[in-house]
Design an enzyme around this catalytic site. Structure first.
Site, short mmCIF file in Angstrom:
data_model
loop_
_atom_site.label_atom_id
_atom_site.label_comp_id
_atom_site.label_asym_id
_atom_site.label_seq_id
_atom_site.Cartn_x
_atom_site.Cartn_y
_atom_site.Cartn_z
N ARG A 162 0.82 -1.22 0.00
CA ARG A 162 0.00 0.00 0.00
C ARG A 162 0.85 1.26 0.00
NH1 ARG A 162 -5.57 -0.39 1.78
NH2 ARG A 162 -6.30 -2.31 0.84
N ARG A 193 -3.71 6.54 0.61
CA ARG A 193 -4.25 7.77 1.21
C ARG A 193 -3.28 8.56 2.07
NH1 ARG A 193 -9.52 4.53 2.91
NH2 ARG A 193 -7.75 3.17 3.30
N ARG A 243 -7.25 10.82 -6.35
CA ARG A 243 -8.42 10.05 -5.92
C ARG A 243 -9.70 10.87 -6.07
NH1 ARG A 243 -12.11 7.67 -5.16
NH2 ARG A 243 -12.74 6.14 -3.58
N ASP A 272 -6.64 -3.38 -7.32
CA ASP A 272 -7.15 -3.98 -6.09
C ASP A 272 -7.40 -5.46 -6.33
OD1 ASP A 272 -8.18 -2.94 -3.31
OD2 ASP A 272 -9.50 -4.59 -3.92
O1 CP3 Z 1 -0.03 -1.81 -2.41
C1 CP3 Z 1 -0.32 -0.93 -3.25
O2 CP3 Z 1 0.06 0.25 -3.16
C2 CP3 Z 1 -1.06 -1.36 -4.50
C3 CP3 Z 1 -2.48 -1.25 -4.48
C4 CP3 Z 1 -3.35 -2.14 -3.62
C5 CP3 Z 1 -4.60 -1.70 -3.13
N1 CP3 Z 1 -5.24 -2.75 -2.53
C6 CP3 Z 1 -5.13 -0.34 -3.27
C7 CP3 Z 1 -6.27 0.11 -2.45
C8 CP3 Z 1 -3.21 -3.47 -3.25
C9 CP3 Z 1 -2.03 -4.43 -3.46
C10 CP3 Z 1 -4.40 -3.85 -2.56
C11 CP3 Z 1 -4.65 -5.21 -2.04
C12 CP3 Z 1 -5.86 -5.49 -1.27
N2 CP3 Z 1 -7.11 -4.95 -1.45
C13 CP3 Z 1 -5.93 -6.47 -0.24
C14 CP3 Z 1 -4.81 -7.37 0.20
C15 CP3 Z 1 -3.82 -6.69 1.05
C16 CP3 Z 1 -4.38 -6.06 2.29
O3 CP3 Z 1 -4.31 -4.84 2.39
O4 CP3 Z 1 -4.89 -6.81 3.14
C17 CP3 Z 1 -7.25 -6.46 0.24
C18 CP3 Z 1 -7.81 -7.33 1.35
C19 CP3 Z 1 -7.99 -5.51 -0.53
C20 CP3 Z 1 -9.44 -5.21 -0.44
C21 CP3 Z 1 -9.70 -3.79 -0.12
N3 CP3 Z 1 -9.42 -2.72 -0.98
C22 CP3 Z 1 -10.32 -3.27 1.04
C23 CP3 Z 1 -10.77 -4.10 2.22
C24 CP3 Z 1 -10.38 -1.89 0.87
C25 CP3 Z 1 -11.05 -0.90 1.79
C26 CP3 Z 1 -10.24 -0.60 2.98
C27 CP3 Z 1 -9.40 0.61 2.74
O5 CP3 Z 1 -8.20 0.56 3.05
O6 CP3 Z 1 -9.99 1.61 2.29
C28 CP3 Z 1 -9.79 -1.56 -0.38
C29 CP3 Z 1 -9.62 -0.22 -0.97
C30 CP3 Z 1 -8.27 0.19 -1.44
N4 CP3 Z 1 -7.42 -0.59 -2.15
C31 CP3 Z 1 -7.68 1.48 -1.26
C32 CP3 Z 1 -6.43 1.44 -1.90
C33 CP3 Z 1 -5.43 2.54 -2.02
C34 CP3 Z 1 -8.34 2.67 -0.58
C35 CP3 Z 1 -9.45 3.17 -1.42
C36 CP3 Z 1 -9.54 4.67 -1.53
O7 CP3 Z 1 -8.56 5.33 -1.87
O8 CP3 Z 1 -10.64 5.18 -1.32
#
Ligand code: CP3
Length: 342
Positions: free
Chosen positions: A23, A27, A36, A73
Site C-alpha cells: 500500500r 491515502r 483520488r 485492487d
Molecule cells: O499496495 C499498493 O500500493 C497497490 C495497491 C493495492 C490496493 N489494494 C489499493 C487500495 C493493493 C495491493 C491492494 C490489495 C488489497 N485490497 C488487499 C490485500 C492486502 C491487504 O491490504 O490486506 C485487500 C484485502 C484488498 C481489499 C480492499 N481494498 C479493502 C478491504 C479496501 C477498503 C479498505 C481501505 O483501506 O480503504 C480496499 C480499498 C483500497 N485498495 C484502497 C487502496 C489505495 C483505498 C481506497 C480509496 O482510496 O478510497
C-alpha cells in the site's frame, strides 16, 4: 542488468536490502488524495490506465523505492467474474454476497479479459516510465482471501461467512476455490506478458484457517496457481504473503512453491530466520503501526528486523499495508535508515 529485488527473489543476498511497502500508493500521500478526488468510484481509478499509472509512480518519484506495485485492487477479480463490486466511502468494499453453492451460477467460469485489459495497459505504461533497477510488481488476492469477501459481500472481522460455507458445503466451497485458482492464474500470466518482473499473492486472511483448511484453502490453491503460471512463464518470480500463518509458514514456504515468503509483524524472529529464511528469501515485516508512530519505536523496530534478516536474502517491507494516517516523513526516515544500514 538484473534488478536488486529480483536478485533477492533468486536467492541472492543484497548488501543493502531492497525496500518497497505494501500500500505504498494510497491515502497517506497527498498526491494520491488529489488524484483520488478525480474518480468518484475507486474502481474507476483502478481501470483508468492514465490515473493508475500516475498513482503507481507517485511513491517511486517521492521515495525511490526498489519496486513499484501496480495500482489496482484484489477485488477486480470478482468483478471480472461478473460479481457486482463497489467501494463505498468509509465503508470499504460491497459485493453481491454468494449465499451457498447454488449462487455460484452468478459467476462466469472464466475472467472477462476485456474488463481487465486496462490493467494490462497500465502495466505497459508504468514499464515505460520506471527507472532502471526498479522492479514492477503485479499481484492478485489468494483464492481464500477473495472468497472471504465474495461470500460475505463485504469485509468482516472474523471471515465467518466463508468459514461457515466451507464447513457446511465443502464441495461447493471447493468449486468456488477452483474458479478462483483458474482466474488468478490467467490474470497473473497476463500481468507477466504485459511486463511485470514479479508478482505477489496476498492471502490477508490465511491466519483464521484451522490447520487442515490452511492446507486445503491456502497452501494447495497457491501451489496450483504457481504451477499454472510457471507452465506459461517458466521464470515467473512469485512472492506469497499468507498473513497470520504463524508456524504454518514452515510448510507454506516449501509446499506453496513460492520464490519468497512475506512475513507479517507478529511472527517470532528466530523462527522466521531459522525455519523460513533458511528455505526461502523473506520479505517484511515492520509493524505498520510503528511506521505511523515514528520516533524511537520506529527506529528500534527497523533495527530489530535488520539484525534478524539482513544477513540473508531479504526484502524490507511492512508486515501489512501502510496505514492512512502515516506521516510521509516517517517513510523517508525508514528508507534512510535501511539504506544506511550496510
Ligand atoms: O499496495 C499498493 O500500493 C497497490 C495497491 C493495492 C490496493 N489494494 C489499493 C487500495 C493493493 C495491493 C491492494 C490489495 C488489497 N485490497 C488487499 C490485500 C492486502 C491487504 O491490504 O490486506 C485487500 C484485502 C484488498 C481489499 C480492499 N481494498 C479493502 C478491504 C479496501 C477498503 C479498505 C481501505 O483501506 O480503504 C480496499 C480499498 C483500497 N485498495 C484502497 C487502496 C489505495 C483505498 C481506497 C480509496 O482510496 O478510497
Amino acid at each position: 542488468m538484473i534488478k536488486p529485488l529480483i536478485r533477492v527473489l533468486q536467492g541472492e543476498r543484497q548488501t543493502i536490502p531492497p525496500i518497497w511497502l505494501m500500500r505504498q500508493a494510497g491515502r497517506y500521500l497527498p498526491e494520491y488524495r488529489a488524484i483520488r478526488r478525480q474518480a468518484d468510484n475507486f474502481l474507476d481509478l483502478c481501470f483508468s490506465p492514465k490515473l493508475a499509472t500516475e498513482v503507481t509512480l507517485q511513491p517511486i518519484r517521492r521515495f525511490a523505492f526498489d519496486a513499484a506495485i501496480l495500482f489496482s485492487d484484489i477485488l477486480v477479480i470478482p468483478y471480472a467474474l461478473g460479481q457486482h463490486v463497489s467501494f463505498e466511502q468509509g465503508n470499504g468494499p460491497r459485493l453481491d454476497a454468494i449465499n451457498g453453492a447454488s449462487e455460484l451460477r452468478m459467476l462466469r467460469r472464466e475472467i472477462d479479459q476485456v474488463v481487465l485489459a486496462p490493467i494490462y495497459e497500465t502495466i505497459e505504461c508504468v514499464k515505460k516510465e520506471l527507472p532502471a533497477g526498479v522492479a514492477l510488481l503485479g499481484f492478485c488476492g489468494a483464492p481464500w482471501t477473495l472468497a472471504t469477501y465474495m461470500v460475505a459481500g463485504m469485509g468482516t472481522p472474523d471471515q465467518l461467512p466463508a468459514r461457515e460455507f466451507s464447513y457446511r458445503d465443502p464441495n461447493g466451497f471447493a468449486a468456488l476455490i477452483d474458479i478462483l485458482v483458474a482466474a488468478s492464474a490467467a490474470y497473473l500470466i497476463r500481468q507477466f506478458e504485459a511486463g511485470v518482473d514479479a508478482v505477489q499473492i496476498f492471502d490477508t486472511w490465511a491466519g483464521v484457517l484451522p490447520p487442515d483448511e490452511f492446507d486445503n484453502y491456502c497452501i494447495e490453491p497457491c501451489a496450483r496457481i504457481v504451477a499454472e503460471v510457471r507452465k506459461q512463464i517458466p521464470a515467473a518470480k512469485i512472492i506469497g504473503f499468507p498473513r497470520g500463518a504463524g508456524t504454518r509458514l514452515k510448510k507454506y514456504a516449501t509446499a506453496a512453491n513460492v520464490d519468497a515468503v512475506g512475513l507479517d509483524w507478529m511472527i517470532d524472529f528466530a523462527f522466521a530466520r531459522d525455519e523460513i529464511q533458511s528455505r526461502r528469501p523473506v520479505q517484511g515485516n515492520l509493524d505498520p503501526l510503528a511506521l505511523m508512530v515514528g520516533g524511537k519505536a520506529l527506529d528500534s523496530a527497523i533495527d530489530r528486523i535488520l539484525e534478524n534478516f539482513a544477513a540473508g536474502p531479504f526484502i524490507f517491507n511492512l508486515g501489512h499495508g501502510v496505514l492512512p494516517d502515516t506521516p510521509v516523513a516517517h517513510v523517508e526516515r525508514l528508507i534512510a535508515r535501511v539504506r544506511s544500514s550496510a
